[in-house]
Motif scaffolding. Structure first.
Motif, PDB file in Angstrom:
ATOM      1  N   VAL A   1      -8.315  10.235  -4.905  1.00 58.01           N
ATOM      2  CA  VAL A   1      -8.717  10.033  -3.515  1.00 58.01           C
ATOM      3  C   VAL A   1     -10.051  10.718  -3.275  1.00 58.01           C
ATOM      4  N   SER A   2     -10.589  10.519  -2.074  1.00 52.69           N
ATOM      5  CA  SER A   2     -11.898  11.083  -1.776  1.00 52.69           C
ATOM      6  C   SER A   2     -11.815  12.596  -1.647  1.00 52.69           C
TER       7      SER A   2
ATOM      8  N   ILE B   1     -12.926  11.794  12.150  1.00 51.81           N
ATOM      9  CA  ILE B   1     -12.952  11.323  10.768  1.00 51.81           C
ATOM     10  C   ILE B   1     -11.794  11.922   9.996  1.00 51.81           C
TER      11      ILE B   1
ATOM     12  N   ASN C   1     -17.273  10.793   0.405  1.00 52.75           N
ATOM     13  CA  ASN C   1     -16.448  11.963   0.661  1.00 52.75           C
ATOM     14  C   ASN C   1     -15.289  11.634   1.581  1.00 52.75           C
TER      15      ASN C   1
ATOM     16  N   LEU D   1     -12.679  14.666   0.805  1.00 51.09           N
ATOM     17  CA  LEU D   1     -12.099  15.205   2.028  1.00 51.09           C
ATOM     18  C   LEU D   1     -10.595  14.994   2.070  1.00 51.09           C
TER      19      LEU D   1
ATOM     20  N   ASP E   1      -4.961   7.389   6.699  1.00 52.82           N
ATOM     21  CA  ASP E   1      -5.020   6.634   5.446  1.00 52.82           C
ATOM     22  C   ASP E   1      -4.034   7.185   4.426  1.00 52.82           C
TER      23      ASP E   1
ATOM     24  N   LYS F   1      -8.676  10.073  10.717  1.00 48.97           N
ATOM     25  CA  LYS F   1      -8.597   8.803   9.995  1.00 48.97           C
ATOM     26  C   LYS F   1      -8.194   9.026   8.546  1.00 48.97           C
ATOM     27  N   ILE F   2      -8.703  10.093   7.944  1.00 51.22           N
ATOM     28  CA  ILE F   2      -8.319  10.403   6.565  1.00 51.22           C
ATOM     29  C   ILE F   2      -6.826  10.664   6.486  1.00 51.22           C
TER      30      ILE F   2
ATOM     31  N   GLU G   1      -0.688   5.963   5.295  1.00 44.70           N
ATOM     32  CA  GLU G   1      -0.426   4.569   4.961  1.00 44.70           C
ATOM     33  C   GLU G   1       0.013   4.423   3.515  1.00 44.70           C
ATOM     34  N   CYS G   2      -0.514   5.278   2.647  1.00 39.81           N
ATOM     35  CA  CYS G   2      -0.071   5.283   1.261  1.00 39.81           C
ATOM     36  C   CYS G   2       1.246   6.004   1.098  1.00 39.81           C
ATOM     37  N   ARG G   3       1.743   6.627   2.135  1.00 37.69           N
ATOM     38  CA  ARG G   3       2.945   7.435   2.100  1.00 37.69           C
ATOM     39  C   ARG G   3       2.809   8.660   1.211  1.00 37.69           C
TER      40      ARG G   3
ATOM     41  N   SER H   1       0.818  -1.201   0.000  1.00 43.15           N
ATOM     42  CA  SER H   1       0.000   0.000   0.000  1.00 43.15           C
ATOM     43  C   SER H   1       0.855   1.254   0.000  1.00 43.15           C
TER      44      SER H   1
ATOM     45  N   LEU I   1      -6.818   1.873  -8.208  1.00 45.14           N
ATOM     46  CA  LEU I   1      -7.480   3.101  -7.799  1.00 45.14           C
ATOM     47  C   LEU I   1      -8.914   2.794  -7.414  1.00 45.14           C
TER      48      LEU I   1
ATOM     49  N   VAL J   1      -2.891   8.626  -7.649  1.00 45.13           N
ATOM     50  CA  VAL J   1      -3.676   8.331  -6.457  1.00 45.13           C
ATOM     51  C   VAL J   1      -4.261   9.611  -5.880  1.00 45.13           C
TER      52      VAL J   1
END
Lengths: 417, 813
Positions: free
Chosen positions: B712-713, B760, A259, B715, B767, B763-764, B770-772, A182, A206, B708
């Protein structure tokens, strides 16, 4: 106990689907441009043409890297049952080189029904692996090495990666090394010798688009017509699902969910929560189930911790905040008690407690991780003399206190000034 | 190189042949006489046969009258009968008919009768043996490694006199000087003019006769082969007997002569026809295909009939005029585990250099005790499988029990029947594991290494010297040294360079740096010891000059790849290895290979001084060299456009000059083209085009973090924007979650987005960590968590600027 109701059967069926990665990712991999097609093509090329390959699967956690690889390898195992063997390593378990070589030798022995010896040394195992690669190459067998948590193997001297990739370029073998990580910079971690031998085939996973997720939603929740369910129930259930997808409020729920996190894994968790809350009387999913699922997905544990504090604990939190406002970045229990005493003397509050009661409330806050120790050194000191830090911010404290049931009004006033 | 088999018919002795063989079995001590020419033959007839055979062995087409040689014939799996001179010698036919024995397909009955008797006899007596590499028996030379026909039973001698070397035409039943063609299905021979319609030339590729063609088309009407005229018996060649199970073929593994009775023996390694395996004849088996087994037996040389020729696939393709006794062998069959393996080609494997220097000796007296022990092992492996007392498969280096179990139960069809396309040939030749025949663009460096080594080991004054070879990865350092050593080995065999022993070690494949002592000592002496004991023994040899055997007098060339991994804290390993060449009489030459240019300067002064000034630098390849490397590999394969190769070469030369990377890009481009052509089958262009190379380069050098970040989302995008904003505001790379959350809150408030809440948002951030995409501390620190961008802020701005859902993000970037 009677017979299982259709609602319970449908619940079990949908839960089984959600826990089956192949059922989830099979429709997402249908395109010829998908990572699944590319993966399967490369590995099948290794099998049919007898060559070596190495590749790296990158993507955020929960985007289906290992699931898609298992899907492709599973298909190839059905297509070539005698020609493929899979060796699985995990970086969290086998990041040590000796442990990894031993595990590879062990799995090779299990795959080919050989006798494995635990007493073998590093040299014996590495030579054995090279001999097996040569023997499998002559027998037209492909060995697929799956290195999960690939970035963990890229620490230290990287002997495992070097030996595998070097064996693939100097021995007549058929091997595929697949790294899964990851970390997007996993290939930057490779040492220069290993990087030169790695083929740098990178497949990026993705999150899927909204249309794909909507299709996945219907795919996961529709009941098949030819199953054992009553036909009236099936049509009612599927109509309900169809109505949900066109509902504006449902779309807003999904939008709020995506979101924050738009990976497939997050979506599956959301659907699992909703399905688990299904009404077993009517046997139908409703909008309220998805609303409740969204609420449980979007919990705020620190805010709830503040909301559940006692009044005395709130007083202590406000005192810590006031100390920080006075540019006093580090404080201990004694300092907080001084501030508490000053507030009491100034405002003549009716809620004044003794020091030992306050100490117990203070320790309660630390157990809930609203505060923590500032440093790890000096553990020999008593609790009330060690430096502390407040972990929640002022706005979080403010929000929590406002939603508190019986918060004194004086505390809000004290927090503002 | 497989030579044309020297064929000669076994002549009948005066006595009954069965009597002689029975006599030799019953009493092996008796001397077997050389069979005499029968007196009934007239001298004129014998002389005519001898002359005829001599001419036939030459296969000279000039002697054939009225036939011009066909030039430039490209025959694939085609064996043309060379024109032969007519002979007036007619073999009289026998009145007795030999019954055709039933085919024995079971493995248990595979062992021939003769070897069982010979083994029984041999077990009871231990005898002295004289081993040979070459033996002349019955006026024919037999050599180790030759392939021969072997009799199946004693009474098969009656067929012997009828063995014609020349096959009859299946239609007119005559053998003459005309050119014949062989059917690839029934292997029958046909004159060109006897066919209907007659052929004028031998066609290219596969050819099937009209009888097999009718049979294959499945018509109800069968076209029968013409029957031979009355009184003429259809003669079977030895090839036909072998393929129908009446004969055996074997490879000569050992040759010896019993000292007491003078009887010659061979150790035979059997071949099998596909019908004799458990799987039977598989659909892809060729008619002339054999399997080499791991079944051995000792037989007397009198059981040998004559030579045959078993070839590997490459030689089989070229064998167009080698006669009837040509067979194909591509796989090895394990009679115990009933599995197949491809034969490892001898050209790929490097033989042990110590064995080469022994050379070939005419004869060697060996004790039979060792031979008996070997026989016991063979017999034991025949009876049953492995026992658990032997230990695990991986318990001892160099001897892996059970690895022979790894084999295919059936040879996969796609391996044999698949015809390689140009793209697949290109992919195979671009593999890193494929060894090119020549090594382009490194001639100067190879000459320098050659002169260094030759100067070190020339004559009897071996100078101990060191050479340090450095260069970035993928520039051909190791393969150049190995290529030089291969050339030197060829010169040693010619005799122009004195023998040496060569040890190759890789620093990254050692368990610890000290392990190198054990590896060197094991390579030199064959003994396995711990590294301290090995260090002591090596010190005795190199530093003190003690030598035990004759082998130790040779110079030792030590190649250490990845030398920088031997650097320990006190660098004692490197010191010892580099100190040994400086001792008198050490005869040690050390070649070190590493990537760093300044490794000697990093070492302790006393080590770098011993490393000496002999340096060799392998610079990165430029685009011309890379283009030449790729084009050399793709020579003869029309799969790439020229501009595509040039594009890949320039791209890699601009980045690293790594030959491995260039080969991988071209191979990946070929894969992309293959995948594209598979999905779009109507494409006319079958070459790898520039777009494929571009796709391969894009995949290998892509920046995954930008893609990536684009996906991403929402937020997460706002989070990254807030981090960039904080970077610009404070000027410091590091920030805390408290500040980022405050910025996110104000951004959301300004632009009408709902603030998700601190937990929240935390947490974002985790995440993304974690992807660096960002670097972050553990999330338990909450407000005090430290955050930092892992990529430049320009990348974040580039990824997020053109976002459609959040156009206002550009205001903050």
């Amino acid at each position: 106990m009677g017979k299982e109701t259709p609602a319970e059967k449908s619940l079990n069926l949908i839960r089984g689907r959600l826990c089956d990665p192949s059922y989830v990712f099979r429709p997402l991999s249908a395109s010829s441009d998908s990572n699944y097609s590319k993966l399967k093509f490369i590995v099948s090329t290794s099998i049919t043409e007898g060559c070596n390959n190495s590749m790296l699967l990158l993507g955020p956690r929960g985007s289906g890297k290992a699931a898609v690889l298992d899907l492709g390898v599973g298909d190839l195992l059905e297509q070539f049952p005698d020609s493929v063997s899979v060796i699985r390593l995990n970086g969290l378990l086998h990041s040590d080189d000796n442990c990894a070589f031993k595990e590879i030798a062990k799995q090779l022995c299990m795959e080919h029904h050989l006798l494995f010896s635990k007493m073998a040394s590093f040299d014996d195992n590495s030579q054995f692996i090279i001999a097996m690669l040569r023997a499998c190459g002559l027998a037209h067998k492909t060995i697929i090495f799956v290195l999960d948590e690939f970035d963990m193997f890229a620490q230290g001297k990287q002997r495992l990666l070097y030996s595998l990739l070097d064996a693939m370029q100097s021995v007549t073998s058929q091997a595929v090394v697949v790294g899964i990580s990851s970390r997007l910079d996993a290939d930057q971690l490779l040492e220069k010798r290993v990087r030169s031998r790695f083929s740098h085939r990178k497949f990026l996973f993705l999150p899927p688009s909204r249309e794909e997720l909507d299709g996945l939603f219907v795919h996961l929740l529709s009941l098949p017509a030819d199953s054992g369910f009553p036909s009236g129930y099936v049509s009612r259930f599927n109509d309900k699902i169809k109505n949900l997808t066109s509902d504006t409020r449902f779309k807003d729920i999904l939008k709020t969910l995506f979101n924050a996190n738009s990976t497939v894994n997050s979506f599956l968790k959301f659907i699992f929560c909703a399905v688990s809350l299904m009404n077993l009387e009517s046997g139908l999913l409703s909008l309220e189930n998805f609303k409740a699922a969204l609420s449980s997905m979007q919990r705020q544990p620190k805010l709830e911790a503040v909301r559940d504090c006692s009044v005395l604990e709130l007083y202590l939190l406000v005192c810590m905040r006031r100390l920080e406002v006075k540019e006093q970045s580090s404080y201990n229990f004694i300092s907080v008690m001084k501030e508490y005493k000053a507030i009491h003397d100034s405002f003549h509050t009716s809620d004044y407690y003794a020091q030992n009661v306050c100490l117990r409330a203070f320790e309660h806050l630390r157990e809930r991780q609203v505060i923590c120790y500032a440093e790890n050194r000096g553990q020999s000191q008593t609790g009330e003399y060690r430096l502390q830090k407040l972990l929640i911010s002022a706005s979080e404290l403010h929000q929590g206190m406002r939603s508190h049931a019986c918060c004194p009004a004086i505390l809000l006033k004290l927090l503002d000034h | 190189m497989a030579s044309t088999p020297r064929a000669k018919t076994f002549k009948s002795p005066t006595k009954t042949p069965s009597n002689i063989y029975r006599k030799s079995y019953l009493s092996p001590s008796s001397t077997s006489h050389t069979p005499q020419t029968p007196e009934t033959h007239t001298p004129l007839r014998r002389s005519a046969r001898h002359v005829s055979r001599k001419i036939d062995l030459g296969n000279d087409p000039i002697d054939a009258p009225g036939n011009d040689p066909i030039e430039g014939m490209n025959l694939i799996r085609k064996r043309e009968r060379a024109p032969r001179k007519p002979t007036t010698d007619v073999v009289p036919s026998k009145s007795k008919k030999t019954e055709t024995p039933k085919k024995k397909k079971k493995i248990d009955s595979f062992t021939p009768v003769s070897p069982i008797r010979s083994e029984t006899i041999k077990k009871t007596k231990k005898k002295k043996r004289v081993y040979y590499n070459k033996v002349e028996f019955d006026e024919t030379e037999f050599e180790i490694g030759d392939d021969v026909y072997v009799k199946r039973r004693e009474d098969s001698n009656s067929d012997e006199e009828e063995d014609p070397e020349i096959e009859d035409c299946q239609i007119c039943f005559k053998s003459d000087t005309n050119i014949m063609i062989e059917c690839d299905d029934c292997l029958g021979g046909f004159h060109l003019k006897c066919l209907k319609p007659p052929l004028k030339e031998v066609p290219e590729g596969d050819w099937i006769c009209q009888f097999c063609e009718v049979k294959k088309s499945g018509q109800s009407q069968t076209l029968d082969l013409p029957k031979p005229p009355e009184g003429k018996k259809l003669a079977r060649t030895m090839r036909e007997k072998l393929l129908s199970g009446d004969l055996w073929a074997a490879r000569i593994d050992k040759l010896w002569k019993e000292v007491d009775d003078g009887v010659y023996w061979i150790r035979a390694r059997w071949y099998m026809i596909p019908e004799e395996t458990v799987s039977g004849r598989q659909p892809h088996n060729l008619k002339r295909e054999l399997y080499l087994t791991n079944d051995f037996a000792d037989i007397e040389m009198e059981c040998i009939l004559r030579h045959c020729s078993v070839k590997c696939p490459k030689e089989f393709s070229k064998a167009s005029n080698d006669g009837d006794d040509v067979f194909l062998c591509e796989y090895e069959y394990d009679v115990h585990w009933r599995s197949f393996k491809r034969l490892a080609e001898l050209a790929d494997g490097d033989s042990d250099s110590d064995q080469e220097w022994n050379g070939r000796k005419e004869e060697e007296v060996d004790d039979s005790d060792e031979e008996m022990e070997l026989d016991d092992e063979v017999l034991k492996s025949k009876r049953g499988g492995l026992t658990s007392a032997r230990g695990g498969a991986n318990s001892r280096k160099g001897r892996f029990f059970g690895v022979e179990k790894v084999g295919m139960k059936l040879i996969p069809e796609h391996v044999r029947c698949h015809k390689q396309s140009e793209l697949e040939k290109a992919k195979a030749t671009l593999l890193l594991a494929t060894r090119p025949k020549s090594l382009p663009c490194r001639s100067k460096e190879m000459e320098e290494i050659t002169s260094f080594i030759k100067g070190s080991i020339s004559d009897d004054q071996c100078l101990g010297r060191c050479m340090y070879i450095h260069g970035v990865p993928g520039t051909g350092k190791t393969i150049s040294v190995l290529s030089v050593m291969k050339n030197l080995k060829a010169e040693v065999e010619e005799g122009s360079v004195s023998p040496y022993c060569f040890v190759e070690i890789n620093g990254l494949k050692l368990a610890s740096p000290e392990n190198i002592y054990s590896v060197i000592y094991e390579a030199l002496s064959g003994h396995r010891v711990g590294w301290k004991k090995a260090l002591q023994c090596l010190n005795e040899r190199f530093a003190e000059g003690k030598r035990i055997g004759k082998e130790d007098e040779k110079p030792c060339i030590l190649l250490i790849d990845e030398l920088d991994l031997l650097v320990t804290r006190n660098q004692s390993v490197l010191y010892n290895i580099l100190d040994w060449p400086t001792k008198p009489n050490s005869k040690l030459v050390v070649l070190g290979i590493a990537n760093t240019m300044d490794l000697p300067e990093k070492l302790l002064p006393r080590i770098s001084s011993r490393m000496g000034i002999q340096r060799l630098c392998f610079g990165p390849y430029n685009h011309t060299q890379l283009q030449e490397i790729i084009s050399t590999r793709l020579n003869g394969i029309d799969a790439f456009e020229k501009t595509a190769i040039e594009f890949a070469s320039r791209k890699v030369a601009a980045i690293s000059g790594d030959a491995r990377r260039a080969l991988e890009i071209c191979r990946r481009a070929a894969e992309v083209a293959d995948h594209r052509l598979n999905t779009n089958k109507s494409a006319k262009n079958q070459l790898v085009i520039m777009a494929d190379v571009e796709a391969a380069i894009q995949e290998m050098f892509q920046a995954p973090h930008i893609q990536v970040m684009k996906s991403v989302s929402k937020l997460s995008k706002i989070f990254l924007t807030a981090m960039v904003h904080e970077l610009y505001k404070t000027g410091m790379a590091e920030t805390t979650f408290d500040r980022v959350a405050t910025t996110v809150s104000s951004i959301c408030l300004t632009n009408g987005e709902a603030f998700p809440g601190w937990d929240i948002l935390l947490k974002i951030g985790c995440d993304l960590g974690e992807c660096r995409i960002i670097l972050c501390e553990p999330g338990e620190k909450h407000r005090l968590q430290k955050l930092q961008l892992n990529f430049p802020s320009d990348d974040v701005a580039f990824a997020l600027k053109d976002n459609k859902d959040l156009p206002w993000l550009a205001n903050y970037l």
